[in-house]
Design a protein around this motif. Sequence first.
Motif: not given
Length: 442
Positions: A402-425
Motif C-alpha cells: 500500500y504506502p510503497g505503491s501509493g495505495r490503500c485497502p479501499a482501492e482494492d474494493l474499488l477495483d472489484a466494482v464492475p465498470v458498469a456500476a462505477r457511478r458515484t453516489v
Amino acid sequence: MSDVSSRSRTRPLTTAEVNPRLRGVCFKTGPPRRIGVELEWFVFDPRNPKGPVGPSRLTVAYAALRRLALRSTLTFEPGGQLELSSPAATSLSQCVGQVAEDLSQVRAVLRTHGLALAGHGHDPWNPPRRILTAPRYRAMEAYFDRRGPEGRSMMCATASVQVCVDAGTEGPGPLGYRRRWRMAHLLGAVLVAAFANSPLRRGLPTGWLSTRQAVWSSLDPGRALAPASGPEPRQAWTEYVLDAPVMCVRREEGSWEVPRGLTFRGWLDGAGPRRATAADLDYHLTTLFPPVRPRGHLELRMIDAQPGEDGWIAPLAVTAALFDDPTAAETAYRAVRPLAAAAGTGPAPRNALWEAAARGGLADPGLRSAAVSCFAAAQEALPRLGASAAVRRAVASFAERYPGSGRCPAEDLLDAVPVAARRTVPEVAVAGAQSPAGEGRP
C-alpha cells in the motif's frame, strides 16, 4: 466503591472541581509503557455476505459470545457491530497475542451460528439500522437526528481500529505529552490515508476512500472535531469539554432527557434540569468523539476497520512503534510536521489535510511521502520493541502493498466494482442524507 467516593460522584459538582479532574485524569502522564487496541467488526452471514443479519439471530449469537472467558472486553455497537477492547498491555507482542486469542474464540462461536466477522470502515452494502435499544442509544439517536442522518450512520454503519497509547511524560521531546498530542493530530491524517477502507455505500463508490471519515467529519462539531490547537493540550481539552453540548441527562427510569442548547459549562452554572455531578461529567466524556480522545491515555479513533482476519495488526503495530520508540517518534514527527501547513487553521478532521486523506488516500504527495517515512521508521523500530516475526511481516507486507505503491485497502474494493456500476453516489448521500423511502430509519 466506598460510600464516601460514591457520595462524591452523586453530589453537585463545582466548576473548581472540574479542572483538576480533567487535567489529571484525562492527561495522566508517565513513561510510555502500555498499549491497547479496540477493534470493531461487522457481523455477516458468509452465505449471504451482502445482506443484513436479522436482529433475533444476532441476539442468540451474542448471548453465546457473552459466556466466553475473554481477556478483552466484549461489547456491541448500536447497529450490531461487535467490539473487542483489549486490556492495557505492557508490550506490543502481549497486546497482539491477547487480542488474537480472544478473536479466535469469538470467531469459533460465530461459526457455530453460521456467522463471521468483516472489517470495513463503513458498511458497504446496507443502510444503517439500530438494533440496540438501551436508553443511551435512543438518546444519541434523538440528539443526532436534530442535525441530520449522519449520526445514525456513525452509530450503526461504521467500524474502526482504535489504538490506545500512553499520554506521555511531562517533559519535552518525542515522549512528552505535548509533542505526542500534536503528532497524533498530524499523524492521524496519514493513518486515515494509509488505512482507508470504506469507499462504498450500497455497493457503489461514494467519492471518498474513507466514507467513515466523511461521516464523522459531518457530525456535531462540538463533540466530533478536535479541540483548538495550542501549546497546552490540557487547557484546550478542558475548554472543549465544558463547551461541548450535553447529549443527554440520564434518569433511573424512563427515557433520558435530550436537552437543547445546554453545554456542560451551562449545566454547572445551574441551567440544566438538575445539578450536574461528577458521574455526569464522567458520562459526558463518553459522549465526546474527537479523532484523538484523552482518557488517561490517548485514544486514536481515526483508523478504518481493516480487511482480513489479521488486518488490524498493521495499524496497531505501526502506531505503537511511532509513539513508543523514541527514535521512530522523532522521525515520524519530522515527517508529519510539514503537513501542518496543508491542514490550514481548521480543526481535524474538518480541515484540508484530513479531507484530502479521506477523499484520496495517499494520492496526495505530502501524505504519501509522510506515510513512506513513517512506515519505514516503524519497521526499524519494531525489533527494538520486541515485536514478533509475524507482526514484522504483517507491517512489511502492508507497507510494500500500500504506502510503497501509493495505495490503500479501499482501492482494492474499488477495483472489484464492475465498470458498469462505477457511478458515484451523490455526496449528500454519503451519510444517508438522500435515501429512498425511509432508508436509514430503523
